[in-house]
Design an enzyme around this catalytic site. Structure first.
Site, PDB file in Angstrom:
ATOM      1  N   GLY A  40      -5.950  48.366 -48.056  1.00  0.00           N
ATOM      2  CA  GLY A  40      -5.247  49.200 -47.092  1.00  0.00           C
ATOM      3  C   GLY A  40      -5.245  50.696 -47.381  1.00  0.00           C
ATOM      4  N   TRP A  42      -7.565  53.005 -46.901  1.00  0.00           N
ATOM      5  CA  TRP A  42      -8.073  53.803 -45.778  1.00  0.00           C
ATOM      6  C   TRP A  42      -7.102  53.750 -44.603  1.00  0.00           C
ATOM      7  CZ3 TRP A  42     -13.978  54.347 -44.786  1.00  0.00           C
ATOM      8  CH2 TRP A  42     -14.594  54.909 -45.920  1.00  0.00           C
ATOM      9  N   ASP A  59      -9.485  42.542 -41.421  1.00  0.00           N
ATOM     10  CA  ASP A  59     -10.093  42.017 -42.642  1.00  0.00           C
ATOM     11  C   ASP A  59      -9.996  40.497 -42.633  1.00  0.00           C
ATOM     12  OD1 ASP A  59     -10.614  43.664 -45.626  1.00  0.00           O
ATOM     13  OD2 ASP A  59     -10.813  41.491 -45.518  1.00  0.00           O
ATOM     14  N   ASP A  75     -12.814  37.802 -38.912  1.00  0.00           N
ATOM     15  CA  ASP A  75     -14.140  38.265 -39.300  1.00  0.00           C
ATOM     16  C   ASP A  75     -14.762  38.933 -38.077  1.00  0.00           C
ATOM     17  OD1 ASP A  75     -16.829  38.572 -39.969  1.00  0.00           O
ATOM     18  OD2 ASP A  75     -16.925  36.677 -41.064  1.00  0.00           O
ATOM     19  N   ASP A  99     -15.086  50.664 -45.374  1.00  0.00           N
ATOM     20  CA  ASP A  99     -15.384  50.845 -46.797  1.00  0.00           C
ATOM     21  C   ASP A  99     -15.773  49.495 -47.411  1.00  0.00           C
ATOM     22  OD1 ASP A  99     -15.610  52.461 -49.085  1.00  0.00           O
ATOM     23  OD2 ASP A  99     -13.634  51.845 -49.789  1.00  0.00           O
ATOM     24  N   LYS A 139     -19.661  52.541 -45.586  1.00  0.00           N
ATOM     25  CA  LYS A 139     -20.284  52.540 -46.915  1.00  0.00           C
ATOM     26  C   LYS A 139     -21.680  51.950 -46.811  1.00  0.00           C
ATOM     27  CE  LYS A 139     -17.918  51.342 -50.488  1.00  0.00           C
ATOM     28  NZ  LYS A 139     -17.162  50.681 -51.551  1.00  0.00           N
TER      29      LYS A 139
END
Length: 185
Positions: A40, A42, A59, A75, A99, A139
């Site tokens: 958490g 971000w 998530d 998902d 991320d 990322k």
């Protein structure tokens, strides 16, 4: 330690702040999605930095509640999840951040391939949930499949940049991709 003492759930919170300083994507953001949000860090930065903004964190791991942030346990790659996400945000988002990294195996090439595959899925997914002038931050690892991710992003977006925040460890292969302006037919 610095992140914990500042009240952040993860050190990566500083990376998002650096990325925004470089690309200024918080400006005029009314709806934001944090994909792969656990634990958490971000999402905390989004909440702290964005006023009057709907924030949806997603998530496959349950994330501890952050006041003013909605959370979906799902998902994003599953079709039914995409429908839930669109229903939850009610309109396309201005910003999608991620991320995410694949769980490490110890095999650096395999870890790189798996994380870059996640990044590619984020880029693919983004076109269905962000506005035409929306921004994606994700990322990505320098290494195997990096060029595939870069080429995918260049096919989908008008503007594609890469940036490695100073808060990333020197030895890390991680960098971040910044995409904006979805290409339309």
């Amino acid at each position: 330690k610095q992140a914990k003492s500042a009240g952040f759930r993860s050190r990566s919170a500083y990376k998002l702040l650096e990325l925004n300083k470089k690309f200024n994507f918080f400006k005029n953001c009314k709806t934001a999605i944090d994909l792969g949000s656990y634990p958490g860090g971000w999402s905390q930065i989004l909440k702290k930095s964005l006023k009057n903004c709907k924030i949806l964190s997603i998530d496959i791991k349950k994330m501890k509640k952050i006041e003013g942030v909605d959370f979906l346990l799902c998902d994003f790659r599953e079709e039914e999840s995409k429908e839930k996400i669109l229903k939850e945000i009610n309109e396309k988002a201005d910003l999608l951040v991620s991320d995410m990294a694949a769980d490490t195996t110890g095999n650096k090439d395999l870890d790189c391939i798996r994380t870059n595959a996640l990044c590619a899925e984020v880029i693919e997914f983004s076109s269905s949930v962000i506005k035409e002038n929306g921004v994606v931050i994700s990322k990505v690892f320098n290494g195997v499949d990096f060029l595939n991710v870069k080429n995918l992003a260049k096919n989908k977006f008008h503007k594609v940049n890469f940036f490695k925040p100073e808060s990333s460890r020197d030895y890390s292969k991680e960098t971040y991709i910044h995409c904006s302006g979805i290409k339309t037919l």
